[in-house]
Motif scaffolding. Structure first.
Motif, PDB file in Angstrom:
ATOM      1  N   TRP A  83     -43.288 -37.722  11.703  1.00 20.40           N
ATOM      2  CA  TRP A  83     -44.389 -37.668  12.665  1.00 20.40           C
ATOM      3  C   TRP A  83     -45.181 -36.377  12.534  1.00 20.40           C
ATOM      4  CZ3 TRP A  83     -45.965 -41.933  14.479  1.00 20.40           C
ATOM      5  CH2 TRP A  83     -45.078 -42.980  14.731  1.00 20.40           C
ATOM      6  N   PRO A  87     -48.680 -38.286  10.738  1.00 16.04           N
ATOM      7  CA  PRO A  87     -48.791 -38.686  12.148  1.00 16.04           C
ATOM      8  C   PRO A  87     -49.320 -40.095  12.370  1.00 16.04           C
ATOM      9  CG  PRO A  87     -50.463 -37.042  11.570  1.00 16.04           C
ATOM     10  CD  PRO A  87     -49.506 -37.104  10.429  1.00 16.04           C
ATOM     11  N   GLY A  90     -45.727 -42.004  10.978  1.00 19.94           N
ATOM     12  CA  GLY A  90     -44.417 -41.448  11.297  1.00 19.94           C
ATOM     13  C   GLY A  90     -43.417 -41.568  10.170  1.00 19.94           C
TER      14      GLY A  90
END
Length: 215
Positions: A83, A87, A90
């Motif tokens: 993450w 992002p 993940g």
């Protein structure tokens, strides 16, 4: 960065696959690219600063025991580090080229970590031409497994590996466009247990962009 994409092709299912410069070009052509584009520049810097330099390709770096040891350490925390450096999904993006044709799934959507310990990690990957294959990367290498990691992820490993030698002061020099991205690297380094004073100092330089868009 000889792991840059040399070509990208799409499978019938819509998955993108890429082949790196290292896997697509003969060694002498890669050496010529480095000689043409980098040697004059760094030679001039050495002349002006009297600081000696040594060039290392990403290929050599990823195959070193130092890089491999710190790579394996990140897998313990893969769910959390993913993450930080990816992002949007993940998931850690780990491209491992097929040992037969050297194409790797560009976004590593179907690459799965099968098992790992302190000495090795085994991955199941999908090839454009040869279907499912399994590979094992070893800590002490060298082996035939090529770890092609996304930019943020490999920077986490480069910076964490610089903590092993306490007798040297390491400095990471980055373009100004990296100023915001390093926050994500710091998050991942924090997950690994490193404090701000353990990792290398960073220097951000002004960024010059050519007419082609290259930095």
């Amino acid at each position: 960065l000889d792991n840059a994409p040399f070509d990208v092709v799409e499978s019938s299912g819509g998955n993108a696959y890429q082949r790196t410069y290292y896997h697509a070009l003969p060694a002498e052509e890669l050496d010529k690219l480095i000689s043409d584009y980098y040697t004059p520049y760094f030679g001039k810097l050495q002349e002006l600063t009297e600081v000696p330099y040594k060039l290392a390709t990403y290929t050599n770096t990823q195959g070193s025991p130092l890089f491999r040891r710190h790579f394996l350490k990140t897998l313990v925390h893969a769910d959390r580090i993913g993450w930080c450096v990816s992002p949007s999904t993940g998931k850690l993006r780990i491209r491992i080229p097929c040992p037969k044709c050297f194409y790797a799934e560009k976004y590593a959507e179907r690459t799965e970590l099968v098992k790992f310990d302190d000495d090795s990690a085994t991955f199941a990957c999908m090839c454009l031409n040869h279907g499912l294959y399994e590979v094992t990367a070893h800590a002490e290498g060298p082996d035939d497994v090529y770890l092609d990691l996304n930019t943020l992820y490999r920077n986490v490993i480069k910076e964490s590996s610089a903590t092993e030698n306490q007798d040297k002061l390491y400095v990471m020099v980055k373009g100004g466009d990296w100023a915001l991205s390093t926050q994500m690297v710091d998050w991942a380094l924090g997950v690994l247990g490193y404090s701000a004073i353990q990792v290398p100092m960073r220097i951000f330089t002004p960024q010059i962009v050519t007419e082609t868009g290259a930095k």
